[in-house]
Scaffold this active site. Structure first.
Site, PDB file in Angstrom:
ATOM      1  N   THR A 197     -56.087  19.944 -18.957  1.00  0.00           N
ATOM      2  CA  THR A 197     -56.117  20.200 -20.393  1.00  0.00           C
ATOM      3  C   THR A 197     -57.365  20.970 -20.815  1.00  0.00           C
ATOM      4  O   THR A 197     -57.556  21.218 -21.999  1.00  0.00           O
ATOM      5  CB  THR A 197     -56.019  18.891 -21.188  1.00  0.00           C
ATOM      6  OG1 THR A 197     -56.829  17.916 -20.558  1.00  0.00           O
ATOM      7  CG2 THR A 197     -54.594  18.399 -21.256  1.00  0.00           C
ATOM      8  N   THR A 255     -62.963  20.721 -18.028  1.00  0.00           N
ATOM      9  CA  THR A 255     -63.992  21.446 -17.294  1.00  0.00           C
ATOM     10  C   THR A 255     -64.257  22.801 -17.937  1.00  0.00           C
ATOM     11  O   THR A 255     -65.400  23.240 -18.040  1.00  0.00           O
ATOM     12  CB  THR A 255     -63.544  21.627 -15.835  1.00  0.00           C
ATOM     13  OG1 THR A 255     -63.039  20.379 -15.375  1.00  0.00           O
ATOM     14  CG2 THR A 255     -64.681  22.057 -14.964  1.00  0.00           C
ATOM     15  N   LEU A 256     -63.178  23.415 -18.381  1.00  0.00           N
ATOM     16  CA  LEU A 256     -63.300  24.725 -19.019  1.00  0.00           C
ATOM     17  C   LEU A 256     -64.194  24.630 -20.254  1.00  0.00           C
ATOM     18  O   LEU A 256     -65.066  25.467 -20.482  1.00  0.00           O
ATOM     19  CB  LEU A 256     -61.917  25.223 -19.403  1.00  0.00           C
ATOM     20  CG  LEU A 256     -61.824  26.665 -19.855  1.00  0.00           C
ATOM     21  CD1 LEU A 256     -61.995  27.586 -18.669  1.00  0.00           C
ATOM     22  CD2 LEU A 256     -60.501  26.939 -20.537  1.00  0.00           C
ATOM     23  N   GLU A 288     -23.440  18.660 -14.933  1.00  0.00           N
ATOM     24  CA  GLU A 288     -24.350  19.364 -15.845  1.00  0.00           C
ATOM     25  C   GLU A 288     -23.646  19.685 -17.162  1.00  0.00           C
ATOM     26  O   GLU A 288     -24.272  19.635 -18.228  1.00  0.00           O
ATOM     27  CB  GLU A 288     -24.893  20.646 -15.202  1.00  0.00           C
ATOM     28  CG  GLU A 288     -25.785  20.435 -13.978  1.00  0.00           C
ATOM     29  CD  GLU A 288     -27.046  19.641 -14.276  1.00  0.00           C
ATOM     30  OE1 GLU A 288     -27.442  19.526 -15.445  1.00  0.00           O
ATOM     31  OE2 GLU A 288     -27.630  19.088 -13.314  1.00  0.00           O
ATOM     32  N   HIS A 318     -23.848  16.683 -19.428  1.00  0.00           N
ATOM     33  CA  HIS A 318     -25.161  16.598 -20.097  1.00  0.00           C
ATOM     34  C   HIS A 318     -25.227  17.603 -21.241  1.00  0.00           C
ATOM     35  O   HIS A 318     -25.637  17.285 -22.349  1.00  0.00           O
ATOM     36  CB  HIS A 318     -26.283  16.941 -19.120  1.00  0.00           C
ATOM     37  CG  HIS A 318     -26.630  15.858 -18.152  1.00  0.00           C
ATOM     38  ND1 HIS A 318     -26.922  14.582 -18.555  1.00  0.00           N
ATOM     39  CD2 HIS A 318     -26.767  15.876 -16.802  1.00  0.00           C
ATOM     40  CE1 HIS A 318     -27.220  13.856 -17.474  1.00  0.00           C
ATOM     41  NE2 HIS A 318     -27.124  14.617 -16.391  1.00  0.00           N
ATOM     42  N   ASP A 320     -30.828   9.899 -13.528  1.00  0.00           N
ATOM     43  CA  ASP A 320     -30.426   9.668 -14.912  1.00  0.00           C
ATOM     44  C   ASP A 320     -30.416   8.170 -15.207  1.00  0.00           C
ATOM     45  O   ASP A 320     -30.901   7.720 -16.248  1.00  0.00           O
ATOM     46  CB  ASP A 320     -29.006  10.224 -15.152  1.00  0.00           C
ATOM     47  CG  ASP A 320     -28.961  11.741 -14.955  1.00  0.00           C
ATOM     48  OD1 ASP A 320     -30.006  12.374 -15.165  1.00  0.00           O
ATOM     49  OD2 ASP A 320     -27.896  12.259 -14.591  1.00  0.00           O
TER      50      ASP A 320
HETATM   51  N1  ATP Z   1     -57.480  25.137 -23.669  1.00  0.00           N
HETATM   52  C1  ATP Z   1     -57.382  26.021 -22.703  1.00  0.00           C
HETATM   53  N2  ATP Z   1     -57.511  27.324 -22.958  1.00  0.00           N
HETATM   54  C2  ATP Z   1     -57.404  28.240 -21.992  1.00  0.00           C
HETATM   55  N3  ATP Z   1     -57.197  27.937 -20.713  1.00  0.00           N
HETATM   56  C3  ATP Z   1     -57.054  26.652 -20.364  1.00  0.00           C
HETATM   57  C4  ATP Z   1     -57.152  25.634 -21.346  1.00  0.00           C
HETATM   58  N4  ATP Z   1     -56.983  24.464 -20.746  1.00  0.00           N
HETATM   59  C5  ATP Z   1     -56.816  24.710 -19.446  1.00  0.00           C
HETATM   60  N5  ATP Z   1     -56.861  26.030 -19.203  1.00  0.00           N
HETATM   61  C6  ATP Z   1     -56.675  26.680 -17.900  1.00  0.00           C
HETATM   62  O1  ATP Z   1     -56.483  25.672 -16.934  1.00  0.00           O
HETATM   63  C7  ATP Z   1     -57.475  25.724 -15.922  1.00  0.00           C
HETATM   64  C8  ATP Z   1     -57.873  24.339 -15.507  1.00  0.00           C
HETATM   65  O2  ATP Z   1     -58.486  23.660 -16.567  1.00  0.00           O
HETATM   66  P1  ATP Z   1     -59.631  22.594 -16.339  1.00  0.00           P
HETATM   67  O3  ATP Z   1     -60.152  22.668 -14.965  1.00  0.00           O
HETATM   68  O4  ATP Z   1     -60.598  22.727 -17.418  1.00  0.00           O
HETATM   69  O5  ATP Z   1     -58.820  21.263 -16.476  1.00  0.00           O
HETATM   70  P2  ATP Z   1     -59.405  19.790 -16.496  1.00  0.00           P
HETATM   71  O6  ATP Z   1     -58.984  19.197 -17.776  1.00  0.00           O
HETATM   72  O7  ATP Z   1     -60.823  19.776 -16.187  1.00  0.00           O
HETATM   73  O8  ATP Z   1     -58.543  19.179 -15.341  1.00  0.00           O
HETATM   74  P3  ATP Z   1     -58.932  17.949 -14.422  1.00  0.00           P
HETATM   75  O9  ATP Z   1     -58.927  16.765 -15.295  1.00  0.00           O
HETATM   76  O10 ATP Z   1     -57.832  17.946 -13.433  1.00  0.00           O
HETATM   77  O11 ATP Z   1     -60.246  18.288 -13.873  1.00  0.00           O
HETATM   78  C9  ATP Z   1     -58.605  26.486 -16.547  1.00  0.00           C
HETATM   79  O12 ATP Z   1     -59.322  27.166 -15.576  1.00  0.00           O
HETATM   80  C10 ATP Z   1     -57.910  27.432 -17.502  1.00  0.00           C
HETATM   81  O13 ATP Z   1     -57.501  28.596 -16.839  1.00  0.00           O
HETATM   82 ZN    ZN Z   2     -27.838  14.283 -14.474  1.00  0.00          ZN
END
Ligand code: ATP
Ligand code: ZN
Length: 832
Positions: A400, A403-404, A622, A625, A697
């Site tokens: 999510t 780290t970014l 399918e 569904h 399912d």
């Molecule tokens: N909000 C965002 N905007 C743009 N790119 C994103 C965003 N979130 C995730 N990404 C993309 O996903 C990649 C991985 O994200 P990141 O390493 O920050 O995840 P994380 O939350 O730290 O994951 P984990 O918990 O597994 O460490 C980033 O390098 C980026 O390319």
């Molecule tokens: Zn099914």
């Protein structure tokens, strides 16, 4: 090879060769003349003033400052040649040979020195600072600065000390310099080479000694009988040195030889033999040859024996230091183990991520931006009496962008930023983790204002256990305790902020989360529609797309509910890869759709062949569904369905579009369950027997029904009680047997109701099921547009979410039109 002599070999020439030879000079008076010459090689150290005629002749180079690698090599070869000639006894007298070797070695040394001095001068110029100090060093380094043969003892010692110190410094530098390993290796290699040369020289000297070996008979007839002997020295009771008197030395046949050796069996027999010989030669008792007994070591031999051991020890020391330095993160050898492995973010060289690169998660961004402003202008907050928060925990599902976000903070903060992963504190050795935490905080405090980011903090921040008797987690707990202490330890005036990322905030120790440590908890959810649009925008900018980014990002965001930022980044990359594989000029909507399918369902497995009967069953399953989804108000409408096997074990694949919904009503739950049963019910209606294809399912349905009964208070018989278990593995049931029976019957009742409802619905729309199944068998893939053309629009009011806004046919056409337009503008592509 000698041309690139570096400190190691210089050290060798000065610290090693010199003591060895001067030692010889002191210890072995009898050999003084012989080795004196060698002493001179090292002690006659002229500065650059010395005439260099010889050098110029041999190098053919008038300008000595420019002695090249080839010159060095040539001189070295010359010396080798002289030594060889001397050994083979080919040319000239012993004196001449010796002189030639001496001169060769001298030349070699001088050329090396000059080259080093030049290198150093070049370095000094390069750095341009500390010019003076450097020049001084060059002078120190140059052993040829001595003016005369007579070396003042103290001067000598002082120089040796300096040499030692410099050597140590050089070694330290070599070990501390992470890039120094190659030069280090070269140094070792050269050292080995020089050792080899030295041993060659020494063995040659030994050979020279052997050249003077004579037999007893020769001694008796040629020396004793002719009265050329001045003295006999019995060395180590094993051999005798015969010193010649002036008359003997003046003999042409003995020129250059002022003594000879011969070996004896025992001292007694030698004395006896000598007496007998002198008797026979009628030598008067007064003129008999005096005998001296001495004990002495053979230095060259001892050295040769010691050399391998010394080399081995040096090698071992070098290896240990090197590996210790590596283990300890390059600092301080084995004791560097406890140093923090945190990496300081270098804003100039590291990848620059800015806040604008982090899309969506606006709230989280705001919080973090606030931390940055705390550090940038603390006075603004402190004026009000507010304390700057110590830290924030960023939590959220994987990918999510935690780290970014931290990286963006590093890029924007303008303060020192230390990255470290929780697992880097975990080490085999006790106390290392705690020590690393201490070191990290110490560094951060020294460089305050600063920020620390601990990724995956759950590696050390897991809740401590009560009554942990095994002691298995002691080390981790020590590390955690140290972290707690450090976070308490700094005063608000320290201006150090700690950020941490984790996927599992629930398992963190409560002590970490209390105010005063990680004061703020920032949760980053999976992005919603607008968030996804923003993230797509960020990532679409990096690839070459065919159409208009605005429509495309809206469409893709609508197609990808539940995707995390990392998933979106992956989709964009996959799409670009697919486009490249198809040799397209740019990435189009179809490529993105394929990429999304691939990310959700895995790779298409076209090679997996299904029998026609299996295909039919899957098509009807399918279709069941899909028809349920179409005619149930709260079920997820179908986006795409295919009967091409994908990924692991999936025979069919259907993509439905759930809206971003947070509350589920009872009716919604029942609609979803009914739809999940659609596949199995359709099988029941169209085939004589049912298949295993519905197991997934059924699992979903059971889970939903159980949750309705035991957690959501949606069963009148059970009432409003939550019987939720701690986790799936919890075997104890928090209810009585009777209640258990009621739960079972209620779950069964709900599923039964849904099944009946589904059967009714499918029978009512049997025509629709038939159409969908047949078309699916024909085309293998059905889209939303196919469904609309067959069954008409869904009979419910339009959903307010992205579904109808961005996925309508008109939208698709719009995107395609813009792609076509851009294509026409450019040169026509070879293939599409
Ligand atoms: N909000 C965002 N905007 C743009 N790119 C994103 C965003 N979130 C995730 N990404 C993309 O996903 C990649 C991985 O994200 P990141 O390493 O920050 O995840 P994380 O939350 O730290 O994951 P984990 O918990 O597994 O460490 C980033 O390098 C980026 O390319
Ligand atoms: Zn099914």
């Amino acid at each position: 090879m000698l041309s690139s002599l570096r400190p190691c070999s210089r050290f060798f020439a000065r610290a090693y060769l010199k003591p060895v030879i001067s030692h010889r000079l002191a210890k072995c008076p009898l050999q003084t003349r012989n080795f004196h010459v060698h002493g001179v090689v090292l002690l006659r150290k002229n500065g650059p003033k010395r005439s260099n005629d010889d050098d110029d002749k041999s190098t053919g180079n008038k300008n000595n400052e420019d002695a090249t690698d080839e010159d060095l090599e040539r001189i070295r070869q010359d010396v080798e040649k002289y030594i060889k000639e001397a050994k083979d006894d080919k040319a000239g007298s012993w004196e001449e040979r010796k002189k030639r070797i001496d001169e060769g070695v001298k030349k070699l040394e001088e050329t090396v020195m000059r080259q080093q001095a030049r290198e150093q001068a070049a370095n000094a110029q390069k750095h341009s600072i500390g010019e003076q100090g450097h020049a001084k060093r060059v002078e120190h380094d140059n052993p040829f600065n001595f003016e005369s043969k007579k070396v003042d003892e103290e001067h000598h010692k002082k120089n040796e000390k300096q040499a030692n110190e410099e050597r140590k410094k050089d070694e330290m530098n070599a070990f501390n310099d992470p890039n120094g390993s190659t030069s280090n290796n070269i140094g070792l290699f050269q050292m080995g080479l020089l050792f080899l040369m030295l041993s060659f020289l020494l063995s040659f000297l030994n050979d020279v000694e052997e050249n003077r070996e004579i037999t007893w008979q020769e001694f008796r007839s040629k020396l004793l009988a002719k009265k050329f002997v001045s003295k006999l020295i019995v060395v180590n009771r094993s051999y005798v040195k015969v010193l010649l008197n002036d008359a003997g030395k003046n003999q042409a046949e003995h020129s250059g030889h002022d003594f000879y050796n011969f070996t004896i069996g025992s001292v007694d027999s030698f004395e006896h033999k000598l007496q007998k010989a002198q008797d026979e030669l009628h030598i008067e008792p007064d003129f008999r040859v005096p005998i001296v007994y001495v004990q002495e070591g053979n230095w060259s031999r001892a050295l040769m024996q010691l050399l391998p051991t010394a080399l081995m020890i040096a090698g071992i020391i070098w290896l240990t230091r090197k590996s210790a330095a590596q283990a300890g993160g390059g600092r301080g050898g084995i004791f560097g183990m406890g140093r923090s492995k945190a990496k300081e973010f270098n804003p100039d060289t590291d990848v620059k991520v800015k806040f604008k690169d982090v899309a969506g998660c606006d709230e989280a961004k705001e919080e973090i931006e606030e931390f940055v402003s705390f550090l940038k202008e603390p006075s603004r907050y402190e004026k009000m009496g507010a304390k700057i928060p110590r830290g924030a925990i960023l939590s959220g599902s994987p990918g999510t962008g935690k780290t970014l976000l931290a990286k963006a903070t590093a890029g924007e903060a303008g303060v020192p930023f230390y990255f470290v992963s929780g697992s880097e504190f975990v080490e085999m050795f006790v106390g290392v983790g705690a020590s690393r935490v201490r070191d990290l905080f110490k560094t951060a405090r020294e460089n305050a204002p600063s920020m620390i980011f601990i990724d995956e903090i759950d590696a050390i921040g897991k809740a401590r256990q009560k009554g942990n008797f095994s002691g298995a987690n002691d080390e981790r707990e020590n590390t955690l305790n140290q972290l707690l202490v450090e976070m308490d330890g700094f005063t608000p005036a320290d201006h150090v902020v700690v950020l941490a990322g984790t996927n599992r905030p629930d398992i963190l120790d409560k002590a970490l989360l209390r105010p005063g440590r990680f004061d703020r908890h920032v949760n980053i959810d999976k992005p919603e529609l607008t968030g996804r649009q923003a993230i797509f925008e960020v990532h679409l900018k990096k690839i070459k797309i065919a159409g208009d980014i605005f429509d495309l990002k809206n469409r893709l965001a609508a197609l990808t509910p539940g995707f995390s930022g990392a998933d979106i980044a992956n989709v964009c990359n996959e799409a670009a890869l697919i486009a490249a594989r198809n040799e397209c000029d740019s990435v189009r909507l179809v490529h993105f759709e394929q990429a999304i399918e691939r990310v959700i369902g895995g790779v298409e497995r076209k090679s997996k062949l299904l029998s026609p009967e299996e295909k039919r069953i899957i098509a009807y399953h399918e279709a069941g569904h899909a028809v349920c989804g179409w005619f149930l108000e709260f079920a997820d409408p179908l986006l795409k369905v295919s009967i091409i096997p994908r990924g692991q074990g999936a025979l069919g694949y259907a993509q439905y579009l759930p809206g971003d919904i947070y509350l589920l009503s009872e009716q919604q739950l029942k609609d979803r369950m009914t739809m999940a049963l659609g596949g199995r019910v359709s099988e029941e209606l169209h085939f004589s027997s049912v298949t295993s294809g519905a197991s997934d399912d059924l699992k979903k349905v059971t889970r939903m029904a159980t949750a309705m009964v035991t957690q959501l208070g949606m069963s009148p018989k059970i009432g409003w009680i939550n019987y939720q278990r701690k986790d799936e593995s919890d075997l104890t049931k928090p209810f009585s047997l009777e209640t258990g029976d009621i739960i079972d019957s209620e779950v069964f009742r709900i599923v039964q109701e849904c099944h009946d409802r589904c059967a009714g619905l499918l029978k009512e729309n049997s025509e629709a099921v038939e159409k969908v199944a047949q078309l699916l068998l024909k085309k293998e893939i059905l889209t939303r547009e196919d469904m609309i053309s067959m069954l008409g629009k869904r009979p419910f009011p339009e959903r307010s979410d992205a579904f109808d806004k961005y996925l309508s046919e008109s939208e698709t056409r719009k995107i395609q039109r813009s792609e076509e337009q851009n294509k026409d503008d450019e040169t026509p592509p070879s293939s599409a």
